[in-house]
Design a protein around this motif. Structure first.
Motif, PDB file in Angstrom:
ATOM      1  N   ALA A 114       7.407 -64.898  67.108  1.00 15.07           N
ATOM      2  CA  ALA A 114       7.712 -63.577  66.539  1.00 15.07           C
ATOM      3  C   ALA A 114       7.358 -63.492  65.063  1.00 15.07           C
ATOM      4  O   ALA A 114       8.113 -62.970  64.257  1.00 15.07           O
ATOM      5  N   LEU A 115       6.199 -64.016  64.715  1.00 11.71           N
ATOM      6  CA  LEU A 115       5.741 -63.907  63.328  1.00 11.71           C
ATOM      7  C   LEU A 115       5.022 -62.575  63.156  1.00 11.71           C
ATOM      8  O   LEU A 115       4.473 -62.026  64.105  1.00 11.71           O
ATOM      9  N   PHE A 116       5.019 -62.083  61.915  1.00 10.56           N
ATOM     10  CA  PHE A 116       4.345 -60.822  61.655  1.00 10.56           C
ATOM     11  C   PHE A 116       2.877 -61.110  61.341  1.00 10.56           C
ATOM     12  O   PHE A 116       2.574 -61.715  60.321  1.00 10.56           O
ATOM     13  N   PRO A 117       1.971 -60.671  62.201  1.00  9.42           N
ATOM     14  CA  PRO A 117       0.569 -61.082  62.064  1.00  9.42           C
ATOM     15  C   PRO A 117      -0.111 -60.509  60.811  1.00  9.42           C
ATOM     16  O   PRO A 117      -1.091 -61.063  60.339  1.00  9.42           O
ATOM     17  N   TYR A 118       0.445 -59.416  60.290  1.00 10.21           N
ATOM     18  CA  TYR A 118      -0.167 -58.771  59.124  1.00 10.21           C
ATOM     19  C   TYR A 118       0.387 -59.328  57.819  1.00 10.21           C
ATOM     20  O   TYR A 118       0.021 -58.870  56.751  1.00 10.21           O
ATOM     21  N   ARG A 119       1.296 -60.301  57.921  1.00  7.43           N
ATOM     22  CA  ARG A 119       1.840 -60.904  56.714  1.00  7.43           C
ATOM     23  C   ARG A 119       1.335 -62.342  56.580  1.00  7.43           C
ATOM     24  O   ARG A 119       1.109 -63.004  57.586  1.00  7.43           O
ATOM     25  N   THR A 120       1.220 -62.805  55.347  1.00  9.71           N
ATOM     26  CA  THR A 120       0.824 -64.200  55.161  1.00  9.71           C
ATOM     27  C   THR A 120       2.011 -65.096  55.503  1.00  9.71           C
ATOM     28  O   THR A 120       3.128 -64.617  55.694  1.00  9.71           O
ATOM     29  N   VAL A 121       1.738 -66.393  55.573  1.00  7.33           N
ATOM     30  CA  VAL A 121       2.793 -67.364  55.846  1.00  7.33           C
ATOM     31  C   VAL A 121       3.944 -67.194  54.851  1.00  7.33           C
ATOM     32  O   VAL A 121       5.114 -67.120  55.224  1.00  7.33           O
ATOM     33  N   GLN A 122       3.578 -67.098  53.586  1.00  2.00           N
ATOM     34  CA  GLN A 122       4.577 -66.925  52.540  1.00  2.00           C
ATOM     35  C   GLN A 122       5.393 -65.648  52.769  1.00  2.00           C
ATOM     36  O   GLN A 122       6.619 -65.657  52.723  1.00  2.00           O
ATOM     37  N   GLU A 123       4.701 -64.551  53.052  1.00  2.76           N
ATOM     38  CA  GLU A 123       5.398 -63.271  53.241  1.00  2.76           C
ATOM     39  C   GLU A 123       6.284 -63.298  54.480  1.00  2.76           C
ATOM     40  O   GLU A 123       7.345 -62.680  54.512  1.00  2.76           O
ATOM     41  N   ASN A 124       5.814 -64.023  55.500  1.00  2.00           N
ATOM     42  CA  ASN A 124       6.641 -64.180  56.689  1.00  2.00           C
ATOM     43  C   ASN A 124       7.934 -64.909  56.349  1.00  2.00           C
ATOM     44  O   ASN A 124       9.011 -64.508  56.772  1.00  2.00           O
ATOM     45  N   ALA A 125       7.795 -65.974  55.576  1.00  2.00           N
ATOM     46  CA  ALA A 125       8.974 -66.757  55.219  1.00  2.00           C
ATOM     47  C   ALA A 125       9.928 -65.946  54.346  1.00  2.00           C
ATOM     48  O   ALA A 125      11.129 -66.174  54.340  1.00  2.00           O
ATOM     49  N   GLU A 126       9.357 -64.987  53.617  1.00  4.06           N
ATOM     50  CA  GLU A 126      10.195 -64.175  52.723  1.00  4.06           C
ATOM     51  C   GLU A 126      10.933 -63.062  53.454  1.00  4.06           C
ATOM     52  O   GLU A 126      11.804 -62.410  52.878  1.00  4.06           O
ATOM     53  N   PHE A 127      10.562 -62.811  54.706  1.00  2.00           N
ATOM     54  CA  PHE A 127      11.027 -61.604  55.377  1.00  2.00           C
ATOM     55  C   PHE A 127      12.546 -61.386  55.297  1.00  2.00           C
ATOM     56  O   PHE A 127      13.025 -60.331  54.896  1.00  2.00           O
ATOM     57  N   GLY A 128      13.296 -62.429  55.697  1.00  2.00           N
ATOM     58  CA  GLY A 128      14.750 -62.292  55.719  1.00  2.00           C
ATOM     59  C   GLY A 128      15.317 -61.956  54.350  1.00  2.00           C
ATOM     60  O   GLY A 128      16.240 -61.152  54.217  1.00  2.00           O
ATOM     61  N   LEU A 129      14.731 -62.562  53.320  1.00  3.21           N
ATOM     62  CA  LEU A 129      15.200 -62.325  51.951  1.00  3.21           C
ATOM     63  C   LEU A 129      14.846 -60.917  51.509  1.00  3.21           C
ATOM     64  O   LEU A 129      15.591 -60.262  50.787  1.00  3.21           O
ATOM     65  N   GLU A 130      13.675 -60.462  51.966  1.00  4.83           N
ATOM     66  CA  GLU A 130      13.231 -59.120  51.646  1.00  4.83           C
ATOM     67  C   GLU A 130      14.211 -58.099  52.232  1.00  4.83           C
ATOM     68  O   GLU A 130      14.575 -57.127  51.576  1.00  4.83           O
ATOM     69  N   VAL A 131      14.613 -58.356  53.463  1.00  6.05           N
ATOM     70  CA  VAL A 131      15.570 -57.477  54.125  1.00  6.05           C
ATOM     71  C   VAL A 131      16.884 -57.448  53.343  1.00  6.05           C
ATOM     72  O   VAL A 131      17.535 -56.421  53.225  1.00  6.05           O
TER      73      VAL A 131
END
Lengths: 394, 257
Positions: A114-131
């Motif tokens: 369930a990774l976001f394909p339009y986000r980089t690895v870094q941005e994926n890892a940041e997702f929860g924090l972004e939320v």
């Protein structure tokens, strides 16, 4: 207790309350399906998870294990029951409280990443924090740290589809670690990976687990994985938890036929056979060409105390031992015919336990022959012992 | 019914019309202000930036040809009304598409309306557009929007419907709210589909150019229509070529590779 689950039910369908009362009257899953058209997802599940343990829920597909783990953070709304996490009654939370609770307490790792394909690895890892609306700088720092923990330094700017399956799941794991919650829910995280990568990821998880202070609920359909990772294991069947216990209890005190079958099945598949553990012989003596001198030379060269003799097409003829070669050379014999011995041979499909019986009182390696008598490989005693030990260690 | 609408809603309709008029006017003014050559260079640089050098050469040559054919002014008017129509269609259409994907009632209500809008011949609603907004560019834009709004709605809807449920589940698991799911998961995932909707919207707007000229919209449609009336093959061909060139440029610039 970190997580307490009691009397949990989940009915999928239109008449959950009706189905629930039918269930209490003792009707079976199939009868309820026929009566109301509803599917029983979880039937009276109850368990406790201790602080800091890895709790594994195991079952075959369709056993309700994925539904159960989703009830813990109410991604799936339970029909009835009590869930308590850190003393908070999860069922009583309203939508906003639930969202806050998920942000603070529970992170999740998914089977298909369930990774976001339009986000980089870094941005994926940041997702929860972004939320959580964490400030950008801190977000980056925490995500970098999580990526480092899972061993993905230097991959930050790649997109997920440029990574292998194992690495993708590392990103999924990093995304869950970055938010730093107490509880980690892992829904068959390694099932989509091939066996070698799977093992590597299990080791990685155990290694991480040593260094982080987390309670993990782990779903799997693989008993080996459950035994390797779980402090305690719950086995599910048809929406019910049929047994909870530690390794020993699960393996030795199977409480019903289902568990027994499960355990047996997996053990059977774990048995290795001769073909799996045999080695290639380092040197062979060719019956038609080689004499005593060649035998001596080959054995000296490869530091062997015995050597197998084969004829045309690697057809097994027997074995000669160093001592005998030396003594017949002293006797000035010419041919090796007199000293060839036939040792018992094994079938490629023979299992480890039988091999052990055969090899126990044999001084030479055990030859493995196919149907036509061709030498396929050899087995030495230490290999068998090592494999037996490895099997028992688990 | 049309009379009833005109009598009771002329106020809001007029303010809507003036907004559109305002937008067209400004875009037109902006495009007409610099020297055509400067604009050609700007467009060709934009093409270079969006796609590649080949397209930028094509844009430069194509626009230069239009300028040489004396079709520059109608081209600007056409471009301004297309841009206005597309902006209105997207600003209205994409949110409707999002709502449609999330709300079953909206989905059920919009479905027959969209079918109706897509199948009814454009000539039919030129008449009410004319009655509501009078002769001119505004009616043309309104008619164009009605004609071109279906693809952005439908493709936005489709794009969001097709978002992997596991991705949304991941969003929920991390505590994302409705807006965060929409902005961080649904829209980026649906982007390719939405872009296709935008491209379709531009192309459909263009195909309305000539038809809209029938209710007094200016631009390249006007000379085409006039040449039809006076049987002037040369003029018709020149204006038609202008439409083809602008269509190709817009399609290549805003389409998918």
């Amino acid at each position: 207790m970190k997580i307490k689950v009691k009397d949990l039910y989940k009915i999928f369908g239109k008449n959950p309350q009706k189905s629930l009362s039918l269930l209490e009257e003792g009707l079976s899953k199939d009868e309820i399906l026929a009566e109301t058209g509803d599917t029983v997802g979880i039937n009276d599940a109850g368990f406790d998870v201790k602080e800091g343990e890895i709790f594994v829920i195991m079952g075959l597909s369709g056993s309700g294990k994925s539904t159960l783990i989703r009830c813990l953070n109410r991604l799936i709304e339970p029909t009835r029951g009590k869930i308590e996490i850190d003393g908070t009654d999860i069922m009583s939370l309203n939508k906003n409280e639930l969202r806050e609770f998920r942000k603070e307490k529970i992170a999740m790792v998914f089977q298909n990443f369930a990774l976001f394909p339009y986000r980089t690895v870094q941005e994926n890892a940041e997702f929860g924090l972004e939320v959580q609306r964490v400030e950008k700088k801190e977000r980056e720092k925490k995500a970098k740290k999580a990526l480092k923990q899972v061993g993905l330094e230097g991959w930050e700017d790649q997109k997920p589809d440029q990574l292998s399956g194992g690495m993708q799941q590392r990103v999924g794991l990093a995304r869950a670690l970055a938010v730093d919650t107490d509880i980690l829910l892992m829904d068959e995280p390694f099932s989509a990976l091939d066996p070698l990568i799977k093992k590597e990821m299990q080791d990685k998880l155990l290694d991480l687990y040593e260094h982080i202070d987390k309670t993990i609920v782990f779903i799997t359909h693989d008993l080996d994985e459950a035994l390797k990772l779980g402090d305690r294991i719950a086995i599910m069947k048809d929406g019910e938890i049929v047994q909870i216990g530690n390794h020993e209890e699960i393996l030795t005190e199977a409480e019903n036929d289902y568990v027994k079958e499960f355990v047996q099945d997996v053990n059977r598949s774990r048995v290795l056979c001769a073909e799996d553990i045999m080695d290639k012989p380092v040197a062979l003596l060719y019956y038609e060409q080689d004499g005593l001198h060649t035998a001596l030379h080959k054995m000296r060269k490869h530091d062997l105390s015995s050597i197998f003799v084969v004829g045309k097409n690697r057809k097994y003829r027997g074995i000669v031992e160093l001592e005998e070669v030396v003594s017949s050379l002293n006797r000035k014999d010419k041919s090796i015919d007199d000293i060839i011995k036939k040792v018992p041979a094994a079938d490629p499909a023979e299992n480890l336990d039988d091999l052990f019986a055969q090899i126990a009182d044999l001084d030479t390696p055990l030859p493995v022959l196919d149907d036509s008598g061709k030498l396929k490989g050899i087995i030495v005693k230490t290999t068998v012992l090592a494999n037996l030990a490895g099997k028992n260690l688990k | 019914m049309v009379n009833f609408l005109i009598n009771n809603f002329s106020g809001p309709l007029n303010s809507f019309a003036s907004i559109i008029e305002y937008v067209i006017g400004h875009i037109e003014g902006m495009l007409a202000f610099p020297h055509p050559l400067i604009l050609i260079i700007l467009f060709s640089l934009l093409a270079w930036k969006l796609k590649n050098i080949k397209l930028s050469v094509f844009v430069a040559l194509g626009l230069a040809l239009v300028l040489n054919l004396n079709m520059w002014e109608p081209l600007i008017i056409t471009l301004a009304s297309i841009m206005t129509s597309v902006i209105v269609a997207l600003v209205v259409g994409i949110p409707i598409g999002i709502l449609k994907a999330h709300n079953r009632a909206v989905d059920l209500i919009t479905r027959p309306i969209l079918d109706f809008m897509q199948t009814i011949p454009p000539f039919v609603y030129l008449i009410p557009a004319l009655m509501f907004f009078g002769l001119g560019n505004v009616s043309g834009v309104i008619a164009t929007v009605v004609f071109a709004i279906a693809p952005p709605i439908r493709l936005t809807y489709l794009g969001i419907k097709q978002v992997d449920t596991e991705l949304k589940e991941a969003g929920h698991a991390f505590g994302a709210d409705w807006w965060q799911i929409l902005l961080k998961i649904e829209l980026p995932s649906a982007m390719p589909s939405i872009m296709m909707g935008i491209n379709q919207c531009i192309m459909l707007s263009l195909s309305m150019v000539v038809i809209a000229a029938m209710i007094g919209a200016g631009g390249l449609g006007k000379p085409v229509l006039r040449s039809l009336n006076v049987v002037d093959i040369g003029l018709g061909f020149e204006a038609g070529l202008g439409v083809v060139i602008i269509a190709m440029i817009l399609d290549r610039m805003f389409g998918r590779d």
